[in-house]
Design an enzyme around this catalytic site. Structure first.
Site, PDB file in Angstrom:
ATOM      1  N   HIS A   1      35.469  54.975 -38.631  1.00 36.06           N
ATOM      2  CA  HIS A   1      35.390  55.401 -37.246  1.00 36.06           C
ATOM      3  C   HIS A   1      36.931  55.510 -36.604  1.00 36.06           C
ATOM      4  O   HIS A   1      37.804  54.909 -37.427  1.00 36.06           O
ATOM      5  CB  HIS A   1      34.588  54.490 -36.358  1.00 36.06           C
ATOM      6  CG  HIS A   1      35.071  53.120 -36.409  1.00 36.06           C
ATOM      7  ND1 HIS A   1      34.512  52.096 -37.040  1.00 36.06           N
ATOM      8  CD2 HIS A   1      35.855  52.511 -35.373  1.00 36.06           C
ATOM      9  CE1 HIS A   1      35.406  50.942 -36.779  1.00 36.06           C
ATOM     10  NE2 HIS A   1      36.115  51.126 -35.456  1.00 36.06           N
TER      11      HIS A   1
ATOM     12  N   GLU B   1      31.082  48.706 -26.058  1.00 35.65           N
ATOM     13  CA  GLU B   1      31.508  49.910 -26.658  1.00 35.65           C
ATOM     14  C   GLU B   1      30.214  50.629 -26.920  1.00 35.65           C
ATOM     15  O   GLU B   1      29.076  50.338 -26.760  1.00 35.65           O
ATOM     16  CB  GLU B   1      31.984  49.348 -28.087  1.00 35.65           C
ATOM     17  CG  GLU B   1      30.625  48.610 -28.897  1.00 35.65           C
ATOM     18  CD  GLU B   1      31.302  48.457 -30.360  1.00 35.65           C
ATOM     19  OE1 GLU B   1      30.957  49.144 -31.373  1.00 35.65           O
ATOM     20  OE2 GLU B   1      31.883  47.269 -30.339  1.00 35.65           O
TER      21      GLU B   1
ATOM     22  N   GLN C   1      34.395  55.365 -32.079  1.00 36.67           N
ATOM     23  CA  GLN C   1      34.030  54.095 -31.181  1.00 36.67           C
ATOM     24  C   GLN C   1      34.656  54.014 -29.732  1.00 36.67           C
ATOM     25  O   GLN C   1      36.252  53.842 -29.886  1.00 36.67           O
ATOM     26  CB  GLN C   1      34.554  52.898 -31.874  1.00 36.67           C
ATOM     27  CG  GLN C   1      34.308  51.665 -31.406  1.00 36.67           C
ATOM     28  CD  GLN C   1      34.684  50.533 -32.381  1.00 36.67           C
ATOM     29  OE1 GLN C   1      35.857  50.289 -32.569  1.00 36.67           O
ATOM     30  NE2 GLN C   1      33.832  49.271 -32.378  1.00 36.67           N
TER      31      GLN C   1
ATOM     32  N   HIS D   1      42.796  52.638 -32.812  1.00 41.14           N
ATOM     33  CA  HIS D   1      42.804  52.129 -34.266  1.00 41.14           C
ATOM     34  C   HIS D   1      42.137  53.296 -35.159  1.00 41.14           C
ATOM     35  O   HIS D   1      41.196  54.085 -34.642  1.00 41.14           O
ATOM     36  CB  HIS D   1      42.259  50.674 -34.418  1.00 41.14           C
ATOM     37  CG  HIS D   1      40.821  50.710 -34.159  1.00 41.14           C
ATOM     38  ND1 HIS D   1      40.225  50.312 -33.090  1.00 41.14           N
ATOM     39  CD2 HIS D   1      39.691  50.487 -35.062  1.00 41.14           C
ATOM     40  CE1 HIS D   1      38.960  50.201 -33.103  1.00 41.14           C
ATOM     41  NE2 HIS D   1      38.575  50.404 -34.489  1.00 41.14           N
TER      42      HIS D   1
ATOM     43  N   GLU E   1      41.704  48.842 -39.428  1.00 32.78           N
ATOM     44  CA  GLU E   1      40.229  48.150 -39.478  1.00 32.78           C
ATOM     45  C   GLU E   1      39.718  48.715 -40.953  1.00 32.78           C
ATOM     46  O   GLU E   1      39.635  49.822 -41.324  1.00 32.78           O
ATOM     47  CB  GLU E   1      39.307  48.485 -38.375  1.00 32.78           C
ATOM     48  CG  GLU E   1      38.252  47.636 -38.375  1.00 32.78           C
ATOM     49  CD  GLU E   1      37.300  47.806 -37.386  1.00 32.78           C
ATOM     50  OE1 GLU E   1      36.445  46.885 -36.951  1.00 32.78           O
ATOM     51  OE2 GLU E   1      37.715  48.864 -36.445  1.00 32.78           O
TER      52      GLU E   1
END
Length: 143
Positions: free
Chosen positions: A7, A43, A60, A84, A134
């Site tokens: 994502h 989220e 996301q 991110h 991530e």
């Protein structure tokens, strides 16, 4: 081994307004919503497509639930936008250890619980060309 882009995390100040923008503009629908108290975010995951490894790729959207959360601090400093990038892996623990061995700082000693029951950790943006990165093992993969 990293298998896909899991994502792209986008920080926003108004989750409902941002969801509506992505729905109206691109036709993306909400796949999952949750509040992560530990990370201080509300989220929405917007599914973009399925992938060949049984996973999927998502946007996301992240709205902080408190100003002192990591996303809240980031928004105050940077404003809305890409927060991110996340890469999918079948083994977040093993891949994080291998990346750490290459001199990249891993932000969590042990992976934590992320969206939809996944296991996650982050890599320091200063070691990744300025990009907060991530690593994600989906709940279906880690069982």
């Amino acid at each position: 081994m990293l298998t896909r882009i899991d994502h792209i995390g986008i920080a926003c100040t108004d989750l409902d307004r941002t969801v509506e923008f992505y729905r109206a503009t691109y036709g993306f629908e909400v796949f999952h919503t949750e509040v992560n108290e530990e990370q201080g975010v509300r989220e929405a995951m917007l599914k973009i497509n399925d992938t060949g490894d049984g996973g999927a790729s998502y946007l996301q959207l992240l709205e902080p639930t408190r100003e002192d959360s990591a996303v809240g601090k980031w928004l105050a400093k940077n404003g809305e936008g890409v927060h991110h990038i996340a890469f999918g892996t079948a083994d977040v623990d093993g891949d994080a250890a291998a990346i750490r061995d290459k001199g990249v700082r891993v932000l969590y000693d042990e992976p934590r619980t992320g969206s939809m029951g996944s296991r996650i950790t982050f890599l320091h943006p200063k070691d990744c060309g300025g990009v907060l990165t991530e690593l994600v093992t989906s709940a279906a993969t880690h069982g």
